[in-house]
Write a protein that holds these residues in place. Sequence first.
Motif, mmCIF file in Angstrom:
data_model
loop_
_atom_site.group_PDB
_atom_site.id
_atom_site.type_symbol
_atom_site.label_atom_id
_atom_site.label_comp_id
_atom_site.label_asym_id
_atom_site.label_seq_id
_atom_site.Cartn_x
_atom_site.Cartn_y
_atom_site.Cartn_z
ATOM 1 N N ALA A 258 0.698 -1.102 -0.137
ATOM 2 C CA ALA A 258 -0.003 -0.102 -0.044
ATOM 3 C C ALA A 258 0.913 1.085 0.028
ATOM 4 N N LEU A 259 0.253 2.138 -0.176
ATOM 5 C CA LEU A 259 1.088 3.499 0.154
ATOM 6 C C LEU A 259 0.240 4.496 0.919
ATOM 7 N N LEU A 260 1.289 5.120 1.745
ATOM 8 C CA LEU A 260 0.904 5.997 2.758
ATOM 9 C C LEU A 260 0.186 7.590 1.949
ATOM 10 N N GLU A 261 -0.189 8.501 2.590
ATOM 11 C CA GLU A 261 -0.576 9.522 2.135
ATOM 12 C C GLU A 261 0.453 10.244 1.226
ATOM 13 N N ASP A 262 1.713 10.224 2.020
ATOM 14 C CA ASP A 262 2.927 10.861 1.273
ATOM 15 C C ASP A 262 3.567 10.201 0.283
ATOM 16 N N GLY A 263 3.036 9.008 -0.110
ATOM 17 C CA GLY A 263 3.533 8.146 -1.090
ATOM 18 C C GLY A 263 4.679 7.209 -0.642
ATOM 19 N N THR A 264 4.716 6.991 0.887
ATOM 20 C CA THR A 264 5.817 6.190 1.422
ATOM 21 C C THR A 264 5.142 4.672 1.176
ATOM 22 N N PRO A 265 6.037 3.635 0.533
ATOM 23 C CA PRO A 265 5.467 2.118 0.496
ATOM 24 C C PRO A 265 5.073 1.631 1.946
ATOM 25 N N ALA A 266 4.096 0.927 2.246
ATOM 26 C CA ALA A 266 3.804 0.556 3.360
ATOM 27 C C ALA A 266 3.010 -0.942 3.105
ATOM 28 N N TRP A 267 2.494 -1.541 4.221
ATOM 29 C CA TRP A 267 1.892 -2.609 4.206
ATOM 30 C C TRP A 267 0.618 -2.918 5.075
ATOM 31 N N LEU A 268 -0.433 -3.642 4.325
ATOM 32 C CA LEU A 268 -1.527 -3.799 5.010
ATOM 33 C C LEU A 268 -1.692 -5.438 5.216
ATOM 34 N N HIS A 269 -2.528 -6.053 6.162
ATOM 35 C CA HIS A 269 -2.906 -7.336 6.160
ATOM 36 C C HIS A 269 -3.665 -7.766 5.045
ATOM 37 N N PRO A 270 -3.157 -9.066 4.570
ATOM 38 C CA PRO A 270 -3.739 -9.608 3.263
ATOM 39 C C PRO A 270 -5.325 -9.591 3.156
ATOM 40 N N ASP A 271 -5.917 -9.370 4.474
ATOM 41 C CA ASP A 271 -7.562 -9.288 4.180
ATOM 42 C C ASP A 271 -8.039 -7.942 4.276
ATOM 43 N N ASP A 272 -7.321 -7.058 4.407
ATOM 44 C CA ASP A 272 -7.653 -5.580 4.735
ATOM 45 C C ASP A 272 -7.708 -4.696 3.400
ATOM 46 N N GLU A 273 -8.630 -5.307 2.466
ATOM 47 C CA GLU A 273 -8.821 -4.439 1.374
ATOM 48 C C GLU A 273 -9.646 -3.168 1.400
ATOM 49 N N GLU A 274 -10.778 -3.396 2.308
ATOM 50 C CA GLU A 274 -11.768 -2.206 2.291
ATOM 51 C C GLU A 274 -11.147 -0.961 3.225
ATOM 52 N N GLN A 275 -11.633 -0.035 2.326
ATOM 53 C CA GLN A 275 -11.594 1.261 3.081
ATOM 54 C C GLN A 275 -12.105 1.504 4.282
ATOM 55 N N VAL A 276 -11.724 2.184 5.423
ATOM 56 C CA VAL A 276 -12.347 2.087 6.795
ATOM 57 C C VAL A 276 -12.690 3.517 7.091
ATOM 58 N N ARG A 277 -13.902 3.498 7.495
ATOM 59 C CA ARG A 277 -14.302 4.948 7.717
ATOM 60 C C ARG A 277 -15.303 4.835 9.186
ATOM 61 N N LEU A 278 -14.781 5.805 9.665
ATOM 62 C CA LEU A 278 -15.640 5.917 11.165
ATOM 63 C C LEU A 278 -16.997 6.610 11.270
ATOM 64 N N GLY A 279 -16.847 7.793 10.743
ATOM 65 C CA GLY A 279 -17.787 8.757 10.915
ATOM 66 C C GLY A 279 -18.695 9.121 12.155
ATOM 67 N N GLU A 280 -17.817 8.976 13.325
ATOM 68 C CA GLU A 280 -18.133 9.676 14.389
ATOM 69 C C GLU A 280 -17.114 10.111 15.426
ATOM 70 N N ASP A 281 -17.113 10.930 16.377
ATOM 71 C CA ASP A 281 -16.328 11.407 17.071
ATOM 72 C C ASP A 281 -15.956 10.528 18.006
ATOM 73 N N TRP A 282 -14.795 10.480 18.596
ATOM 74 C CA TRP A 282 -14.252 9.668 19.728
ATOM 75 C C TRP A 282 -13.209 10.589 20.610
ATOM 76 N N ALA A 283 -13.212 10.256 21.798
ATOM 77 C CA ALA A 283 -12.068 10.640 22.769
ATOM 78 C C ALA A 283 -11.608 9.617 23.709
ATOM 79 N N ALA A 284 -10.159 9.507 23.975
ATOM 80 C CA ALA A 284 -9.762 8.582 24.780
ATOM 81 C C ALA A 284 -8.526 9.200 25.814
ATOM 82 N N LEU A 285 -8.620 8.593 26.911
ATOM 83 C CA LEU A 285 -7.250 8.958 27.775
ATOM 84 C C LEU A 285 -6.692 7.662 28.122
#
Length: 389
Positions: A258-285
Amino acid sequence: MRKVTDDERRDRIGLRHALASAAACVEDAVRAVTCLHATESSSIYLSAYARSRADRESISDALFGRRTVVRQLAMRRTVFAFPVDLLAAARGSASARVVRQLTARLAKDAELAGIDNGPAWVADRCAEALAAIREAPGTTAQLRARLPELNARIAAEGRPTELAPVGSRVLSVLAAGGSVIRGDNAGRWQVSRPVWTAVEQWLGEDPGVLDEREGYRELVRRWLWSFGPGIEDDLGWWLGATKTAVRRALDDVGAMPALLEDGTPAWLHPDDEEQVRLGEDWAALLPALDPTTMGWRRRDFYLGDHGPHLFDGAGNAGPTAWWNGRIVGTWTQQPDGTVRVVPIEPLSLAAAAALEEEAAKLTAWFDGEVVASGYVPPIVRGRASRGSG
């Protein structure tokens, strides 16, 4: 080739790390990030709570009752809390590398102290300690009282002019090898005083050891699902492994380029083809050394330029406050146990309100107990030195 934006990577943190919505149980919370950092006992509890909302009794039950989460010395000579089914992989790969390092250094220091045949001496001390633990589990102090050989003083690791008892180093070799386990805790939940126990006694059977290649393959497979996309340098740092081991494991897993946003080569899990979108705010400590904070070597997509405020000179992070996949501050406890958020950038009204709500929940979870950490963020130390609290 799939391109993964920084926004998607931040959404992945919320979803994959069980921070936007809680995991069903402690074990699922641990699996969400592959394993938990366990250098500080309190971090296990706080990391598990942040992802499952479990109370301390439930977390203790996973560690000491059901024994489904096990502490093991592994990557980068760090103690982690692993799901029990991942123990064989860690023992055969990252832990085995640590065993070789610890054994060689201990043997060398023994010979510098005038002991003949350091490797044989280390093997003898380890065999004696293991036999004693199988006879009766004990803390380091208890084992030193039973085995005078563990009180032999040699140069402390990294401090050749300072002598120290050898007991803790012998136990570290055994712990990295996996023949003994940090079993019950003789201290309170926030203080680690492990009762060293033979692995087969603690788990009912020895979970076995995968060979090095299989072990790294399984660790990388799980890391990719939790933390992917990642670059080779991320994995090499996280595993404490060589580039050769990382590249072989990526190939064995069938990792997807895969490619990161800046074009750096990267790697994904072989079953991780779908785009991930959350669509809600979250906070954590999150606590010091939390696996989300420490999961990548290249952290700019969630850390920005806040590193000097949160990380010490050795690269260890203190507690962090998160908003929608970015670190926006830290948090501290007041003397009465109240949790206070310390922003390190301007917060929106929504972010401030959400983090204050998390602080109130964490305050209630502490129930008046104050937990000291050895990893205080530089921004907090700086304020304390100026008398700002």
